[in-house]
Write a protein that holds these residues in place. Structure first.
Motif, mmCIF file in Angstrom:
data_model
loop_
_atom_site.group_PDB
_atom_site.id
_atom_site.type_symbol
_atom_site.label_atom_id
_atom_site.label_comp_id
_atom_site.label_asym_id
_atom_site.label_seq_id
_atom_site.Cartn_x
_atom_site.Cartn_y
_atom_site.Cartn_z
ATOM 1 N N GLU A 52 0.829 -1.208 0.000
ATOM 2 C CA GLU A 52 0.000 0.000 0.000
ATOM 3 C C GLU A 52 0.863 1.257 0.000
ATOM 4 O OE1 GLU A 52 -4.051 -1.446 2.286
ATOM 5 O OE2 GLU A 52 -2.272 -1.021 3.508
ATOM 6 N N LEU A 53 1.926 1.257 0.808
ATOM 7 C CA LEU A 53 2.835 2.402 0.829
ATOM 8 C C LEU A 53 3.485 2.613 -0.531
ATOM 9 C CD1 LEU A 53 4.576 2.032 4.300
ATOM 10 C CD2 LEU A 53 3.151 3.928 3.541
ATOM 11 N N ASN A 54 3.869 1.536 -1.188
ATOM 12 C CA ASN A 54 4.486 1.657 -2.511
ATOM 13 C C ASN A 54 3.507 2.211 -3.539
ATOM 14 O OD1 ASN A 54 7.030 0.775 -1.742
ATOM 15 N ND2 ASN A 54 6.537 -1.361 -2.144
ATOM 16 N N LYS A 55 2.237 1.803 -3.464
ATOM 17 C CA LYS A 55 1.220 2.343 -4.367
ATOM 18 C C LYS A 55 1.084 3.859 -4.174
ATOM 19 C CE LYS A 55 -1.909 -1.637 -4.669
ATOM 20 N NZ LYS A 55 -3.262 -2.091 -4.295
ATOM 21 N N ILE A 56 1.054 4.279 -2.914
ATOM 22 C CA ILE A 56 0.925 5.705 -2.600
ATOM 23 C C ILE A 56 2.147 6.466 -3.107
ATOM 24 C CG2 ILE A 56 0.848 7.394 -0.720
ATOM 25 C CD1 ILE A 56 -0.821 5.277 0.850
ATOM 26 N N ARG A 57 3.344 5.962 -2.813
ATOM 27 C CA ARG A 57 4.585 6.613 -3.259
ATOM 28 C C ARG A 57 4.619 6.749 -4.776
ATOM 29 N NH1 ARG A 57 7.453 2.726 0.224
ATOM 30 N NH2 ARG A 57 7.679 3.749 2.231
ATOM 31 N N ASP A 58 4.321 5.664 -5.467
ATOM 32 C CA ASP A 58 4.369 5.668 -6.930
ATOM 33 C C ASP A 58 3.381 6.663 -7.519
ATOM 34 O OD1 ASP A 58 6.327 3.733 -6.897
ATOM 35 O OD2 ASP A 58 4.951 2.065 -7.307
ATOM 36 N N PHE A 59 2.165 6.686 -6.991
ATOM 37 C CA PHE A 59 1.148 7.595 -7.518
ATOM 38 C C PHE A 59 1.559 9.045 -7.305
ATOM 39 C CE2 PHE A 59 -2.803 10.019 -7.453
ATOM 40 C CZ PHE A 59 -3.346 9.635 -8.674
ATOM 41 N N ILE A 60 2.067 9.363 -6.128
ATOM 42 C CA ILE A 60 2.493 10.742 -5.848
ATOM 43 C C ILE A 60 3.659 11.133 -6.750
ATOM 44 C CG2 ILE A 60 3.602 12.229 -4.118
ATOM 45 C CD1 ILE A 60 1.819 10.908 -2.013
ATOM 46 N N ASP A 61 4.637 10.249 -6.890
ATOM 47 C CA ASP A 61 5.811 10.554 -7.721
ATOM 48 C C ASP A 61 5.444 10.778 -9.181
ATOM 49 O OD1 ASP A 61 7.503 10.425 -5.553
ATOM 50 O OD2 ASP A 61 8.144 8.356 -5.949
ATOM 51 N N LYS A 62 4.505 9.999 -9.703
ATOM 52 C CA LYS A 62 4.143 10.089 -11.109
ATOM 53 C C LYS A 62 3.186 11.234 -11.411
ATOM 54 C CE LYS A 62 4.761 5.168 -11.970
ATOM 55 N NZ LYS A 62 4.092 3.891 -12.243
ATOM 56 N N THR A 63 2.384 11.643 -10.433
ATOM 57 C CA THR A 63 1.287 12.558 -10.710
ATOM 58 C C THR A 63 1.522 13.993 -10.230
ATOM 59 O OG1 THR A 63 -0.155 10.652 -10.390
ATOM 60 C CG2 THR A 63 -1.216 12.790 -10.528
ATOM 61 N N PHE A 64 2.165 14.169 -9.103
ATOM 62 C CA PHE A 64 2.255 15.498 -8.499
ATOM 63 C C PHE A 64 3.691 15.961 -8.331
ATOM 64 C CE2 PHE A 64 -1.587 13.489 -6.727
ATOM 65 C CZ PHE A 64 -2.540 14.383 -7.177
ATOM 66 N N LYS A 65 3.869 17.269 -8.342
ATOM 67 C CA LYS A 65 5.145 17.855 -7.940
ATOM 68 C C LYS A 65 5.015 18.138 -6.447
ATOM 69 C CE LYS A 65 6.603 20.029 -12.181
ATOM 70 N NZ LYS A 65 7.023 21.264 -12.824
ATOM 71 N N VAL A 66 5.924 17.580 -5.675
ATOM 72 C CA VAL A 66 5.896 17.784 -4.228
ATOM 73 C C VAL A 66 7.307 18.067 -3.728
ATOM 74 C CG1 VAL A 66 3.840 16.385 -3.770
ATOM 75 C CG2 VAL A 66 6.067 15.302 -3.808
ATOM 76 N N GLU A 67 7.388 18.541 -2.520
ATOM 77 C CA GLU A 67 8.655 18.819 -1.839
ATOM 78 C C GLU A 67 9.610 19.632 -2.696
ATOM 79 O OE1 GLU A 67 9.546 18.642 1.328
ATOM 80 O OE2 GLU A 67 7.568 17.906 1.786
ATOM 81 N N GLY A 68 10.795 19.121 -2.995
ATOM 82 C CA GLY A 68 11.851 19.879 -3.665
ATOM 83 C C GLY A 68 11.443 20.436 -5.016
ATOM 84 N N GLN A 69 10.781 19.620 -5.846
ATOM 85 C CA GLN A 69 10.350 20.072 -7.167
ATOM 86 C C GLN A 69 9.386 21.252 -7.057
ATOM 87 O OE1 GLN A 69 8.525 16.508 -8.657
ATOM 88 N NE2 GLN A 69 10.337 15.940 -9.845
ATOM 89 N N LEU A 70 8.433 21.151 -6.153
ATOM 90 C CA LEU A 70 7.435 22.198 -5.993
ATOM 91 C C LEU A 70 8.044 23.446 -5.383
ATOM 92 C CD1 LEU A 70 4.505 23.053 -6.288
ATOM 93 C CD2 LEU A 70 4.054 22.054 -4.049
ATOM 94 N N ARG A 71 8.926 23.285 -4.410
ATOM 95 C CA ARG A 71 9.582 24.443 -3.796
ATOM 96 C C ARG A 71 10.401 25.223 -4.813
ATOM 97 N NH1 ARG A 71 9.440 23.966 2.024
ATOM 98 N NH2 ARG A 71 8.871 21.853 2.626
ATOM 99 N N GLN A 72 11.102 24.528 -5.715
ATOM 100 C CA GLN A 72 11.858 25.200 -6.759
ATOM 101 C C GLN A 72 10.950 25.963 -7.707
ATOM 102 O OE1 GLN A 72 14.135 22.111 -8.638
ATOM 103 N NE2 GLN A 72 15.926 22.463 -7.335
ATOM 104 N N GLN A 73 9.841 25.363 -8.082
ATOM 105 C CA GLN A 73 8.901 26.000 -8.985
ATOM 106 C C GLN A 73 8.300 27.242 -8.344
ATOM 107 O OE1 GLN A 73 5.877 23.382 -10.462
ATOM 108 N NE2 GLN A 73 4.837 24.977 -11.590
ATOM 109 N N VAL A 74 7.997 27.188 -7.065
ATOM 110 C CA VAL A 74 7.400 28.315 -6.365
ATOM 111 C C VAL A 74 8.401 29.463 -6.269
ATOM 112 C CG1 VAL A 74 6.529 29.082 -4.118
ATOM 113 C CG2 VAL A 74 5.732 26.933 -5.085
ATOM 114 N N LEU A 75 9.678 29.163 -6.078
ATOM 115 C CA LEU A 75 10.698 30.205 -5.950
ATOM 116 C C LEU A 75 10.963 30.919 -7.266
ATOM 117 C CD1 LEU A 75 13.310 28.568 -3.564
ATOM 118 C CD2 LEU A 75 11.781 30.475 -3.088
ATOM 119 N N LEU A 76 10.748 30.239 -8.383
ATOM 120 C CA LEU A 76 11.005 30.865 -9.689
ATOM 121 C C LEU A 76 9.868 31.691 -10.106
ATOM 122 C CD1 LEU A 76 12.558 27.858 -11.594
ATOM 123 C CD2 LEU A 76 13.739 29.744 -10.539
#
Length: 76
Positions: A52-76
């Protein structure tokens, strides 16, 4: 303790609330992730299986920008 997107999420909270500790995941996103992953939102994080944890991780990684990726986008 479970790690999702490089963040340790709390074991004692419901997974629906625990996912919100990840930067970029709010209430609505948390519900979408759990629905797509077929995980019960009322389960505690400590009660989730590794699959179940792997399903959640995979879905988040493939679908959303989170943490570092999103923080970089917000700063630009």
């Amino acid at each position: 303790m479970a790690r999702i997107a490089g963040i340790n999420i709390p074991n004692e909270k419901r997974i629906e609330a625990a996912l919100q500790y990840v930067y970029g995941v709010g209430s609505t996103t948390s519900k979408k992730v759990l629905a797509a992953s077929n995980v019960d939102p009322n389960k505690r994080t400590k009660d989730l299986t590794e699959e179940e944890l792997n399903k959640i991780r995979d879905f988040i990684d493939k679908t959303f920008k989170v943490e570092g990726q999103l923080r970089q986008q917000v700063l630009l």
